[in-house]
Write an enzyme that holds these catalytic residues in place. Structure first.
Site, PDB file in Angstrom:
ATOM      1  N   LYS A 262       0.824  -1.111   0.146  1.00  0.00           N
ATOM      2  CA  LYS A 262      -0.007  -0.026  -0.182  1.00  0.00           C
ATOM      3  C   LYS A 262       0.940   1.184  -0.019  1.00  0.00           C
ATOM      4  CE  LYS A 262      -4.034  -2.113   2.309  1.00  0.00           C
ATOM      5  NZ  LYS A 262      -4.793  -2.260   0.961  1.00  0.00           N
ATOM      6  N   ARG A 336     -10.160 -12.179   0.217  1.00  0.00           N
ATOM      7  CA  ARG A 336     -10.884 -13.118  -0.324  1.00  0.00           C
ATOM      8  C   ARG A 336     -10.180 -14.532  -0.536  1.00  0.00           C
ATOM      9  NH1 ARG A 336     -10.727  -9.759  -5.829  1.00  0.00           N
ATOM     10  NH2 ARG A 336     -10.484  -8.065  -4.337  1.00  0.00           N
TER      11      ARG A 336
END
Ligand code: BES
Ligand code: ZN
Ligand code: ZN
Length: 485
Positions: A262, A336
């Site tokens: 990030k 996920r």
């Protein structure tokens, strides 16, 4: 904070008043009416929602607070919750220690309103003080709800207190920094909560995770020195039913993005990437304490998404508990991967018959709905309608997104069964949801992407800044709607 029902009043009395000057209280004294008229005439008590005015009788050391609820025909629980928030803040800034709120005895919705009022009072008073040397206490200590006692009313109050305390448990877990709250510590925390609230817990360690073939989960976890755990919580409250609801919460205790690192300001709040798991844990506390007539198994695949020489990499092809292979397009789409193995575990090992997963899954959902609502994908209209009903009742709002069948091709691979993100940078919230849908084995399934509301940059009524606790009441209520209560 102490909240109880009594027909005694204290020195500071509160009255809820509609725009037409009707009071949500059957019998009021002449003095109350005169005071209200006076405040109306003097212009101190405005019409509209949540305006507040106070009148003081110095001789008898008595105060009356009037709070507007808007139009009488439009009253609902959310208005009461927001009104309670304004009332609590008013009391705090005016250093009021105790209040009694006068409520109408024979209102059909009295139980619902008492629930909303007390829930919001507890939620609005929450502060995260764990790491403050000087822990300031809330000034308002006591709320008396002045109405006729009955079992029904008392039960509504007890349920509200239980549920609101569970939301605060969720908030505490989300607000705890990731240097302290590693996956193992989160598991320890759940163990102590299970003893207090009355559900079972089983913590599976790294070796168990490997033995179960939870390769997708393990790949995300393996870049961190802090070991992953699979937290399995169980509450069986209905022996006559075969239905088992599976609650699956994303439990990434810190998301750095991994090698797809990030940037800038995106790091600072990423301790909250376990908010889905905190919601599920909070809901389990409420469900078990309330002894709901339901069977619930909650599963959290807890790990950190970090960088090291053992971290998974873009371009890797990994396995999964379901046996499918996945090409890693982005190590930042880790949620996920943890969720699909938790879901497969819940279906295959715990035999869940319905699934709800909740996750801070995509920035796309946050960009679309801000912190106003969560996006939801669901493959079963009946399941969705009870969920939607619960959402309206709790005021935790959602928007159902379409299952765009053509978009499934975006997450199908050429050299692997799946890719963890679509190559295009569009449709991210939908493709993430569809990816998870591939692993639910056609069970009725609700997927909640709470990347917006689970974390707040500032207070929003009774929802507090930081970990908001969003979704805890919604999960509790959905389980309640789906069972014999
Ligand atoms: N935890 C993030 C999603 C997120 C972002 C939650 C901001 C709350 C606030 C998730 O793991 C993530 O990084 N998702 C990526 C997916 C992308 C790589 C396809 C995203 O949304 O950018
Ligand atoms: Zn991520
Ligand atoms: Zn994440």
């Amino acid at each position: 904070m102490n909240i109880y029902i009594s027909n005694k009043v204290c020195n500071t009395e509160v009255f809820f008043v509609f725009n037409n000057d009707n009071i949500l209280c059957k019998s009021v004294s002449n003095i109350t009416n005169l005071n209200l008229q006076y405040l109306n005439k003097s212009g101190e008590f405005k019409k509209g929602l949540y305006s507040i005015a106070q009148i003081t009788d110095y001789k008898n050391d008595k105060k009356m607070i009037f709070l507007r609820l808007g139009n009488e025909t439009e009253l609902n629980s959310e208005i009461i919750r927001r009104a309670a928030y304004h009332l609590i803040k008013y009391c705090e800034s005016n250093t009021i220690r105790a209040i009694s709120i006068n409520l109408e005895d024979d209102n059909k919705k009295l139980g619902e309103y008492i629930k909303a009022l007390s829930e919001s009072a507890i939620l609005s008073s929450y502060r995260y003080t764990e790491y403050l040397t000087n822990k300031e206490k809330n000034y308002l200590e006591e709320i008396i709800i002045n109405t006729e006692q009955s079992d029904e009313i008392q039960n509504s109050l007890m349920e509200a207190i239980n549920v609101a305390n569970s939301v605060n448990i969720c908030r505490d877990l989300v607000n705890e920094p990731s240097n302290i709250q590693t996956p193992v510590r989160l598991g320890d925390e759940v163990k102590s909560l299970s003893n207090i609230y009355g559900f079972d817990v089983n913590i599976l360690d790294e070796n168990d995770i490997k033995a179960l073939n939870m390769q997708a989960f393990y790949e995300v976890a393996k870049g961190s020195i802090n070991k992953p755990v699979l937290i399995v919580m169980k509450y069986f409250g209905d022996s006559n039913s075969d239905e088992i609801i599976g609650l699956i919460g994303k439990g990434v205790t810190y998301d750095s993005g991994g090698l797809n690192l990030k940037s800038g300001s995106r790091f600072i709040t990423m301790k909250h990437d376990m908010a889905g798991s905190a919601t599920v844990i909070g809901a389990m506390c409420a469900i078990a304490k309330q002894r709901l007539k339901a069977n619930v198994v909650a599963v959290v695949a807890a790990c950190e998404n970090l960088i090291s020489n053992t971290a998974y990499k873009p371009g890797d092809i990994i396995g999964s508990m379901a046996g499918k292979t996945i090409l890693i397009n982005s190590t930042d789409a880790e949620g996920r991967l943890t969720l699909i193995d938790a879901i497969t575990y819940a279906i295959e090992k715990e035999k869940v018959t319905k699934i709800i997963d909740i996750a801070t899954l995509t920035g796309a959902s946050r960009r679309m709905f801000g912190d106003y609502l969560s996006s939801v994908m669901c493959n079963d209209d009946n399941f969705y309608s009870s969920f939607q009903e619960a959402s309206i009742k709790t005021g935790e709002l959602v928007c159902r997104v379409p299952e765009i069948e053509d978009a499934v091709s975006e997450i199908k691979g050429e050299i692997s069964d799946y890719i963890n993100t679509s190559a295009s940078e569009t449709c991210g919230m939908i493709t993430a949801s569809l990816f998870i849908r591939e692993f639910v084995q056609n069970k009725p399934w609700i997927h909640i992407d709470g990347a917006g509301p689970c974390w707040l940059e500032k207070n929003k009524y009774y929802n507090t800044k930081g970990g908001s606790g969003w979704g805890t009441r919604l999960l509790y209520q959905t389980v309640k709607e789906n069972c014999g209560k």
